[in-house]
Design a protein around this motif. Structure first.
Motif, mmCIF file in Angstrom:
data_model
loop_
_atom_site.group_PDB
_atom_site.id
_atom_site.type_symbol
_atom_site.label_atom_id
_atom_site.label_comp_id
_atom_site.label_asym_id
_atom_site.label_seq_id
_atom_site.Cartn_x
_atom_site.Cartn_y
_atom_site.Cartn_z
ATOM 1 N N HIS A 27 48.065 -75.906 -58.893
ATOM 2 C CA HIS A 27 49.176 -76.190 -57.983
ATOM 3 C C HIS A 27 50.430 -76.577 -58.762
ATOM 4 N N ILE A 28 50.278 -77.424 -59.759
ATOM 5 C CA ILE A 28 51.418 -77.831 -60.581
ATOM 6 C C ILE A 28 51.979 -76.629 -61.344
ATOM 7 N N LEU A 29 51.115 -75.847 -61.949
ATOM 8 C CA LEU A 29 51.542 -74.683 -62.717
ATOM 9 C C LEU A 29 52.327 -73.705 -61.843
ATOM 10 N N LEU A 30 51.805 -73.385 -60.677
ATOM 11 C CA LEU A 30 52.477 -72.443 -59.781
ATOM 12 C C LEU A 30 53.791 -73.010 -59.254
ATOM 13 N N SER A 31 53.806 -74.285 -58.922
ATOM 14 C CA SER A 31 55.016 -74.904 -58.381
ATOM 15 C C SER A 31 56.128 -74.949 -59.427
ATOM 16 N N ARG A 32 55.793 -75.320 -60.642
ATOM 17 C CA ARG A 32 56.803 -75.395 -61.708
ATOM 18 C C ARG A 32 57.368 -74.024 -62.055
ATOM 19 N N ALA A 33 56.610 -72.958 -61.785
ATOM 20 C CA ALA A 33 57.064 -71.597 -62.085
ATOM 21 C C ALA A 33 57.949 -71.017 -60.982
ATOM 22 N N GLU A 34 58.055 -71.687 -59.860
ATOM 23 C CA GLU A 34 58.852 -71.172 -58.745
ATOM 24 C C GLU A 34 60.351 -71.187 -59.058
ATOM 25 N N ALA A 35 61.051 -70.203 -58.530
ATOM 26 C CA ALA A 35 62.507 -70.158 -58.659
ATOM 27 C C ALA A 35 63.094 -71.415 -58.021
ATOM 28 N N GLY A 36 63.971 -72.076 -58.737
ATOM 29 C CA GLY A 36 64.653 -73.252 -58.199
ATOM 30 C C GLY A 36 63.950 -74.574 -58.430
ATOM 31 N N CYS A 37 62.776 -74.572 -59.030
ATOM 32 C CA CYS A 37 62.080 -75.830 -59.297
ATOM 33 C C CYS A 37 62.688 -76.502 -60.526
ATOM 34 N N LEU A 38 63.213 -77.693 -60.330
ATOM 35 C CA LEU A 38 63.781 -78.478 -61.432
ATOM 36 C C LEU A 38 62.776 -79.489 -61.973
ATOM 37 N N GLN A 39 61.927 -80.002 -61.077
ATOM 38 C CA GLN A 39 60.933 -81.008 -61.459
ATOM 39 C C GLN A 39 59.799 -80.935 -60.456
ATOM 40 N N PHE A 40 58.577 -81.059 -60.963
ATOM 41 C CA PHE A 40 57.411 -81.107 -60.080
ATOM 42 C C PHE A 40 56.335 -81.915 -60.779
ATOM 43 N N ASP A 41 56.139 -83.154 -60.334
ATOM 44 C CA ASP A 41 55.163 -84.044 -60.943
ATOM 45 C C ASP A 41 54.266 -84.658 -59.870
ATOM 46 N N VAL A 42 52.985 -84.643 -60.139
ATOM 47 C CA VAL A 42 51.999 -85.316 -59.297
ATOM 48 C C VAL A 42 51.110 -86.095 -60.252
ATOM 49 N N THR A 43 51.199 -87.417 -60.204
ATOM 50 C CA THR A 43 50.455 -88.252 -61.142
ATOM 51 C C THR A 43 49.593 -89.263 -60.400
ATOM 52 N N ARG A 44 48.428 -89.481 -60.924
ATOM 53 C CA ARG A 44 47.505 -90.439 -60.324
ATOM 54 C C ARG A 44 48.028 -91.848 -60.538
ATOM 55 N N SER A 45 47.974 -92.648 -59.494
ATOM 56 C CA SER A 45 48.408 -94.042 -59.590
ATOM 57 C C SER A 45 47.252 -94.901 -60.101
ATOM 58 N N ALA A 46 47.460 -96.203 -60.153
ATOM 59 C CA ALA A 46 46.390 -97.129 -60.550
ATOM 60 C C ALA A 46 45.234 -97.076 -59.558
ATOM 61 N N ASP A 47 45.537 -96.731 -58.321
ATOM 62 C CA ASP A 47 44.508 -96.545 -57.295
ATOM 63 C C ASP A 47 43.972 -95.122 -57.442
ATOM 64 N N PRO A 48 42.687 -94.923 -57.712
ATOM 65 C CA PRO A 48 42.156 -93.584 -57.951
ATOM 66 C C PRO A 48 42.205 -92.647 -56.744
ATOM 67 N N LEU A 49 42.578 -93.160 -55.589
ATOM 68 C CA LEU A 49 42.682 -92.321 -54.396
ATOM 69 C C LEU A 49 44.131 -91.959 -54.055
ATOM 70 N N VAL A 50 45.079 -92.421 -54.869
ATOM 71 C CA VAL A 50 46.498 -92.214 -54.557
ATOM 72 C C VAL A 50 47.213 -91.530 -55.715
ATOM 73 N N TRP A 51 47.994 -90.496 -55.381
ATOM 74 C CA TRP A 51 48.830 -89.789 -56.338
ATOM 75 C C TRP A 51 50.290 -89.970 -55.949
ATOM 76 N N ILE A 52 51.150 -90.095 -56.962
ATOM 77 C CA ILE A 52 52.591 -90.201 -56.763
ATOM 78 C C ILE A 52 53.180 -88.800 -56.924
ATOM 79 N N VAL A 53 53.957 -88.380 -55.934
ATOM 80 C CA VAL A 53 54.521 -87.036 -55.921
ATOM 81 C C VAL A 53 56.037 -87.123 -56.075
ATOM 82 N N SER A 54 56.579 -86.318 -56.989
ATOM 83 C CA SER A 54 58.017 -86.268 -57.221
ATOM 84 C C SER A 54 58.413 -84.813 -57.462
ATOM 85 N N GLU A 55 59.263 -84.295 -56.592
ATOM 86 C CA GLU A 55 59.697 -82.904 -56.681
ATOM 87 C C GLU A 55 61.214 -82.834 -56.594
#
Length: 91
Positions: A27-55
């Protein structure tokens, strides 16, 4: 005008977290390759069930195209039941 999405992806249990771990790299690889994508990050937080999303995309059209692609993607189908809490802004 750039569009930014910030928020969280919150799994209900370990099975959902495993789905994220399994499908996130592609998902990250495909999203970062899209036209117009400047940033695409999904990182796991300290809680193993929660990810921080920044696009960040160059335009609303690029962001909308990303959203449309994601809905039809393997990622979109596999994680459809996982709770998301996002804020989208046009800067």
């Amino acid at each position: 005008m750039p569009v930014t999405l910030q928020g969280t992806l919150r799994c209900a249990n370990a099975a959902q977290a495993e789905l994220v771990l399994r499908h996130l790299p592609e998902h990250i690889l495909l999203s970062r390759a899209e036209a117009g994508c400047l940033q695409f990050d999904v990182t796991r937080s300290a809680d193993p069930l929660v990810w921080i999303v920044s696009e960040r995309f160059t335009t609303r059209a690029a962001f909308d195209a990303h959203q449309a692609r994601v809905k039809c993607s393997v990622w979109g189908r596999a994680t459809a039941d996982i709770a998301r809490s996002y804020s989208v802004t046009d800067i």
